[in-house]
Structure formats: structure tokens, C-alpha cells
Design a protein around this motif. Structure first.
Motif, short mmCIF file in Angstrom:
data_model
loop_
_atom_site.label_atom_id
_atom_site.label_comp_id
_atom_site.label_asym_id
_atom_site.label_seq_id
_atom_site.Cartn_x
_atom_site.Cartn_y
_atom_site.Cartn_z
N UNK A 222 0.84 -1.20 0.00
CA UNK A 222 0.00 0.00 0.00
C UNK A 222 0.88 1.26 0.00
N UNK A 223 1.91 1.25 0.83
CA UNK A 223 2.80 2.41 0.93
C UNK A 223 3.46 2.69 -0.42
N UNK A 224 3.88 1.62 -1.09
CA UNK A 224 4.50 1.78 -2.42
C UNK A 224 3.50 2.32 -3.43
N UNK A 225 2.27 1.79 -3.38
CA UNK A 225 1.23 2.25 -4.32
C UNK A 225 0.92 3.73 -4.11
N UNK A 226 0.91 4.17 -2.86
CA UNK A 226 0.62 5.58 -2.58
C UNK A 226 1.69 6.50 -3.17
N UNK A 227 2.94 6.03 -3.17
CA UNK A 227 4.01 6.83 -3.74
C UNK A 227 3.86 6.99 -5.26
N UNK A 228 3.06 6.11 -5.86
CA UNK A 228 2.82 6.15 -7.31
C UNK A 228 1.43 6.70 -7.62
N UNK A 229 0.79 7.32 -6.63
CA UNK A 229 -0.59 7.80 -6.76
C UNK A 229 -0.63 9.33 -6.70
N UNK A 230 -1.46 9.93 -7.54
CA UNK A 230 -1.72 11.37 -7.42
C UNK A 230 -2.62 11.59 -6.21
N UNK A 231 -2.12 12.28 -5.20
CA UNK A 231 -2.91 12.53 -3.99
C UNK A 231 -3.44 13.96 -4.05
N UNK A 232 -4.77 14.08 -3.94
CA UNK A 232 -5.38 15.40 -3.99
C UNK A 232 -5.63 15.99 -2.62
N UNK A 233 -5.88 15.11 -1.62
CA UNK A 233 -6.18 15.55 -0.26
C UNK A 233 -5.82 14.41 0.68
N UNK A 234 -5.15 14.74 1.76
CA UNK A 234 -4.78 13.74 2.77
C UNK A 234 -5.52 14.08 4.06
N UNK A 235 -6.36 13.13 4.54
CA UNK A 235 -7.23 13.36 5.69
C UNK A 235 -6.89 12.38 6.81
N UNK A 236 -6.80 12.88 8.03
CA UNK A 236 -6.63 12.02 9.20
C UNK A 236 -7.88 12.16 10.05
N UNK A 237 -8.69 11.10 10.07
CA UNK A 237 -9.89 11.10 10.90
C UNK A 237 -9.52 10.62 12.30
N UNK A 238 -10.27 11.07 13.30
CA UNK A 238 -9.96 10.78 14.71
C UNK A 238 -8.51 11.16 15.01
N UNK A 239 -8.18 12.39 14.68
CA UNK A 239 -6.79 12.84 14.67
C UNK A 239 -6.16 12.90 16.05
N UNK A 240 -6.97 12.87 17.11
CA UNK A 240 -6.39 12.87 18.45
C UNK A 240 -5.49 11.65 18.66
N UNK A 241 -5.69 10.60 17.83
CA UNK A 241 -4.88 9.39 17.96
C UNK A 241 -3.42 9.61 17.57
N UNK A 242 -3.10 10.69 16.86
CA UNK A 242 -1.70 10.89 16.48
C UNK A 242 -0.91 11.56 17.59
N UNK A 243 -1.60 11.99 18.64
CA UNK A 243 -0.91 12.63 19.75
C UNK A 243 -0.30 11.57 20.66
N UNK A 244 0.70 11.95 21.43
CA UNK A 244 1.46 11.01 22.27
C UNK A 244 0.59 10.22 23.23
#
Length: 641
Positions: A130-152
Motif C-alpha cells: 500500500x505504501x509503495x502504491x501511494x508513492x505512485x498515486x496522485x494525492x489530492x487531499x490527505x485526511x486524518x480522521x480521529x486525529x487525536x490518535x496521532x498525539x502522544x
């Protein structure tokens, strides 16, 4: 393109000609499309997904790339895909349920720009394909839902969430990034802004949920909780969620509710069989065919069912953020819903354990690194045979070290990376201290005499906090009675004491060469566990007998006879022995009484030699090795018996 005019057209297409954006919604859409980094902190039900659906539609119409939505839970993805298709957005969910050929085909479609929007779990996002495919993908918008989860504060919940900053940092500057959450205090907002690069537009609205009526119910023990729920659940409107901390409680409590004539089903993480059962439970809950779904936090974020009439917490969650997230499932499209928080000493004990166990210890981390230095690549099983920690602790240590980039995994083996690892104890202690402080905030909620809702949203740094007028404290009266009849508690206690748990026999020896075998030639029959140590009922009697009375209660004899008598008669068993101890005869005395009660003979056929206490052995390899050298059977003494 006139963003506002086009956004309003999309809104009306979805909700009709009279539809209007809620306060802050259009501003968040505009910021996403113009400011490039946006954080939306708005209460549940506000419509955060509408922001990225509308932005996606506008971007795709303008010829931009695919929207990537990082979403934590499968059930949340199902809700979101259903909503996105109303805008004719071509969607796919990338998660553990997308297998083999379907996954390959979906990745090829992603590369060739055939999706408008994809949902992906953070764990799947970092899989190589998946990570490799994303590097070969045109990304128009990157969204993080439930973003509090990225905090420590949440890094032991979903470690890969805290790796998302690496993707954000590598994102081209013309790709907008949007983060959404219903719960974030100032500390979490500041942490997210730091990871986003500080130049962030923050859309933050009032968090008070006017439809929620909150009550705290203090309970002495688990039996009281079991007694209270079936007595009162039918007084609550509609259908609802009961949150439990463990899947065992989900299963037991749902069974107890059914036993009491109340339709309920469990919902928790597990294997493919569990997933199938979960799908049935969710469908029945969605269609109001059951009164309650008894769930872990697997159903904790973003699940959208507008008519949920109540949320009961069987145990306290870990902090105000989690609590607000979970009660936010209720009362989204109805006038009034109830949030009942059950609490007692056992909650404190559980969370003290979880907080202290959140990070692997210095010894565990360096123990793993030392083994990899010595042996090179090792499987988890090989490591477990050489380090005396439990399987779950080892999994945590390996995941943690992989996240810290101290080790890496290739197929089933772990190797040291080139990065030198330093155990940052001060940082880990700071996070643990912060979690304890946030749990203390939640504990304080159970003691306050003022408005519950105002206290909760104040803890989330909402300056608009005000008295709700609906909660038990505002009304100076219980919303639901907390009184229990003796009969209610006795019925609950009988149920809890009737539970038996199977002890599944092992079919293979631990991956250790000392036995000389892999498969166990003559496996044991399935065993019976009558209680867990210190659980209410028999478990408490075991603890009392072991440490205070130094003699097990006769009620344990009676229960054991009930469980064993039929088995003994069916199998013609004539003898019973015990596992002896050099420190106490309490088990031997119990077994002799049990033999008398069952009418069979007690034989003292095991000899115990000096060894480390078995409870000090943390995994099966060490337990087996320790027991193997600790006991012997004097064959000659019993020949012919």
C-alpha cells in the motif's frame, strides 16, 4: 472556481434545497482548499465528514488527485463509504478485510486514478504494497480522521498513528492536509499543530451536547453492576451501547442480559469468526432488533447511528477524551439520550495496571536488542524462549522497538537496524504521568456536585462550557435509580459463580529443544476453570483463603463437586492428586477434602523439588522448563495402583 457557490450546490444535492452549512463547516472546507493544513475540532454529529467529502468532490471536479482518508476502525469506514456514495464518489476501503486478488486489483485502480477517495487504516497504510502504491498515486487531499490518535497520549493504542507525521512531512506543499476529531484539549491541539508544521488553521466549535443526560452510578463490585443493568436498561429509551474494557466482559454481560430476557449481542476484536458475529450484531443493532450492543472501544469512534438512546459504561474509560468520544455515539438525531457511567475501585485497579504496563521496560527493550545482537535474525517464538517475559509483553516490546526504528521485520524474523536505540525513560515517564493526570480528571468527574457536561467540556478546554440542565447534578436527582434489591444482586452473583471457563490443552510443546519433541503425543483433556483469582464470588474466596485464612472455604469444595461429579462418574475416575508445594499444604488439604466429598481416593503421587516459583515464569517456554525440572513421579511406589 467559486468555492462557496460550488460547495453549496453539493450540500443542496445531498440534503435538499433548504440545506445550510452548520456554523464553521464552510469555513473548514475553504481552509482545507486554500490554507493547506487544517484541524477541525467539533462535537460528534457536527458533520466533520461532510467537510472532506465536499472538498474531495470539488478537488476531483477540478482534476486533482485521490483523497486518502486515514481512519481507525472498520465500522467507521462502512459508515463513511455509505455516506460518500451519496455524492457519487468512487470509494474503496483498504484494511485487513481486503484480501489477496481483490487487494492487488484495488491497488492497481488506485495507481491509475480510478478512485475519488479511499479509506485506509494506519496499519494498512504502512504495509509495503500500500505504501509503495501511494508513492505512485496522485494525492489530492490527505485526511486524518480521529486525529487525536496521532498525539502522544494514544501511542500505545495505535502506534502507526504516531508515524503519520512522516507522511505529512514528505507531502508536497500543494497537497492539502485535513485532520478531524471531536475531542482534543489544548495539549492535543498543540501536539497536532507541531506535527503538522504549526501553520495550521484550527476550526474549533462548542462541544456541549445538549441532548445528553449524564449520570454517575457508583458500584461496590462487579456483581452490583451485573445486577443494576438488567434491572434498569428497559427504563432507558431505544437501543444503546454498553462499553466494556475487555471482550470477556462483552461476552459475559451480553449472555447475562439474554438470560434476563433482554436482547443483546457482544462486539469486540478477534478472528474471522468474531468478525462474522460482529457483522450480525452490528446489523441487528442498526435495525433496532436488539436492545443493546455490548462493545469494546472497537465501536468507540465515529460510528454513526442517529437514534442511539443510551450509552452505559460498565467500567470507566481511561480519560475524559475517550469518555466524551464514546458518549458522543448517543443522541445525535434525537432530543434526549442517556449516558450512564458506572464506577468503583476495580476501575482504578484496572487502569493503574494498564498505565504502568503501557511502555515496555528498559530491561525488556535491551533484552530483545541483546538477543538480536547475539543471534541475528530471530522469530518472535525464538525470542520468547530466551527471555522471561509474557507473549503479550514481548509483542508490545517488538512493536515499540520497530516503531522506534531500533529493529525491523523481514517476513517472520526480526533484525537490528543501523539506528542505535536509547531508552528515553524520561519521555516515557512524562507520558505515563500525563495519562495518570487525565485519568484523575475522570475520577474527579465521579465526585463533583456541579454539572457533569460543563466539567467534561471544560476539561477539553472549551471556553463556551455551560450547565446543561439535563444531568443528574443539574436536576439534583438520579435520572435512573441506583437502588438494588438483595434478590437482584443474588441473581447476578449466582450467574457469575456459575461461569466456567475452558482450559484448552496444548497440542505442541513450546518452541524449545529441551523436550526433544514438537507435538505432545498424549495431550490433556480440556480443563475447567471455576473462577479468576480475586474476581467477585469464588475468585474472592480463593484470595481470602490463600492469604488470610490459609484454608479454602467449603463453598469452593461444593462448587468443585458440582463441576466434577458428572465427569468423574462418566470416566470412571477413582483417584485425585494435587500439585504439591514446599511452602504450604493448603492445596493438599483442599484436595483431600474434595476427594472425600467425591467419594474417591486421594493419592500423593507427585514429588516437588526446589525451583523458582512458577508465577515468576512469564511465558510458556519458561513455565514448561521450570515445571519439567520441578516434579517427579515415584513410579515404583505406585506400580500396580
Amino acid at each position: 472556481m467559486n468555492i462557496k457557490n460550488e460547495a453549496i450546490k453539493i450540500l443542496k444535492r445531498l440534503y435538499g434545497e433548504d440545506a445550510k452549512f452548520r456554523s464553521g463547516q464552510y469555513e473548514a472546507i475553504e481552509a482545507t482548499l486554500t490554507n493547506k493544513r487544517t484541524l477541525v475540532v467539533q462535537k460528534t454529529g457536527w458533520g466533520k465528514s461532510l467537510v472532506y467529502f465536499t472538498a474531495t468532490k470539488l478537488l476531483r471536479d477540478a482534476g486533482r488527485g485521490t483523497t486518502i482518508v486515514v481512519s481507525p476502525l472498520l465500522v467507521l469506514m462502512d459508515n463513511q463509504i455509505e455516506a460518500a456514495t451519496k455524492l457519487n464518489l468512487r470509494c474503496e476501503a483498504f484494511n485487513s478485510s481486503l484480501k489477496d486478488d481483490c487487494r492487488v486489483e484495488a491497488l492497481n485502480k488506485l495507481r491509475s486514478d480510478q478512485y475519488d477517495l479511499i479509506f485506509v487504516t494506519p496499519e494498512t497504510l504502512f504495509k509495503n504494497d500500500v505504501y509503495t502504491a501511494l508513492q505512485e498515486t496522485r494525492i489530492g487531499l490527505f485526511v486524518i480522521d480521529e486525529a487525536h490518535c496521532i498525539s502522544d497520549w494514544g501511542n500505545d493504542f495505535r502506534l502507526d498513528y504516531s508515524n503519520l507525521h512522516k507522511i505529512i512531512g514528505a507531502m508536497p506543499t500543494d497537497v492539502p492536509v485535513l485532520a478531524t476529531t471531536a475531542t482534543a484539549n489544548n495539549r492535543v491541539v498543540d501536539d497536532i499543530k507541531r506535527q503538522f508544521g504549526n501553520n495550521v488553521f484550527v476550526s474549533r466549535g462548542p462541544l456541549t451536547r445538549e441532548s445528553l443526560a449524564i449520570q454517575v452510578v457508583k458500584m461496590k463490585d462487579r456483581a452490583d453492576r451485573y445486577a443494576w443493568i438488567p434491572k434498569n436498561i428497559n427504563k432507558l429509551p431505544g437501543t444503546g451501547i454498553i462499553y466494556c474494557l475487555t471482550h470477556t466482559d462483552c461476552v459475559r454481560l451480553s449472555e447475562f442480559l439474554v438470560y434476563n430476557g433482554i436482547s443483546a449481542m457482544p462486539y469486540y476484536s478477534g478472528n474471522e469468526e468474531t468478525d462474522a458475529q460482529n457483522a450480525i450484531a452490528l446489523e441487528k443493532f442498526k435495525n433496532n432488533e436488539i436492545k443493546a450492543i455490548v462493545a469494546t472501544i472497537k465501536l468507540g469512534m465515529g460510528y454513526d447511528k442517529g437514534d442511539i438512546g443510551f450509552v452505559i459504561h460498565f467500567q470507566m474509560p481511561s480519560n475524559i477524551v475517550s469518555y466524551y468520544q464514546q458518549i458522543g455515539r448517543a443522541g445525535r438525531n434525537i432530543e434526549k439520550a442517556y449516558a450512564i457511567l458506572m464506577c468503583g475501585k476495580e476501575d482504578d485497579d484496572i487502569h493503574e495496571y494498564f498505565m504502568n504496563e503501557a511502555f515496555p521496560t528498559r530491561e525488556e527493550c535491551y533484552g530483545v536488542i541483546s538477543l538480536l545482537e547475539r543471534y541475528g535474525g530471530m522469530t518472535k517464538s525464538e525470542i520468547n524462549c530466551k527471555i522471561n517475559i509474557s507473549g503479550s509483553r514481548l509483542t508490545k516490546a517488538l512493536d515499540f522497538l520497530e516503531h522506534e526504528e531500533a529493529i525491523y521485520r523481514d517476513n517472520y524474523k526480526y533484525y537490528l537496524s543501523l539506528k542505535k536505540y536509547i531508552y528515553n525513560e524520561e519521555h516515557y515517564n512524562e507520558i505515563t504521568a500525563q495519562r495518570k493526570k487525565e485519568y484523575e480528571q475522570l475520577q474527579a468527574l465521579t465526585e463533583i456536585k456541579t454539572c457533569y457536561s460543563k466539567y467534561i467540556v471544560s476539561c477539553l478546554d472549551d471556553l463556551s462550557a455551560h450547565d446543561c440542565g439535563n444531568c443528574a447534578n443539574c436536576l439534583h436527582s438520579d435520572l435512573i435509580s441506583t437502588n438494588l434489591d438483595l434478590a437482584d444482586k443474588e441473581r447476578a452473583l449466582r450467574y457469575l459463580n456459575s461461569i466456567t471457563l475452558p482450559i484448552t490443552p496444548r497440542k505442541r510443546w513450546p518452541n524449545d529443544s529441551f523436550t526433544g519433541h514438537v507435538n505432545i503425543d498424549v495431550p490433556n483433556a480440556e480443563g475447567i476453570c471455576l473462577s479468576k483469582y480475586n474476581d467477585v464470588g469464588y475468585g474472592a474466596l480463593v484470595r481470602e483463603g490463600k492469604y488470610n485464612k490459609h484454608n479454602f472455604d467449603d463453598r469452593l469444595i461444593e462448587r468443585s463437586v458440582q463441576a466434577l461429579k458428572g465427569i468423574i462418574e462418566a470416566n470412571g475416575i477413582k483417584h485425585v492428586c494435587c500439585v504439591p508445594s514446599l511452602r504450604s499444604d493448603i492445596v493438599k488439604d483442599f484436595t483431600m477434602k474434595l476427594a472425600t466429598a467425591l467419594g474417591i481416593e486421594f493419592i500423593d503421587c507427585l514429588i516437588k523439588s526446589n525451583a523458582e516459583p512458577q508465577k515468576a515464569m512469564q511465558n510458556s517456554a519458561f513455565q514448561c522448563r521450570n515445571a519439567w525440572g520441578s516434579f517427579s513421579v515415584p513410579i515404583a511406589k505406585f506400580r500396580g495402583s
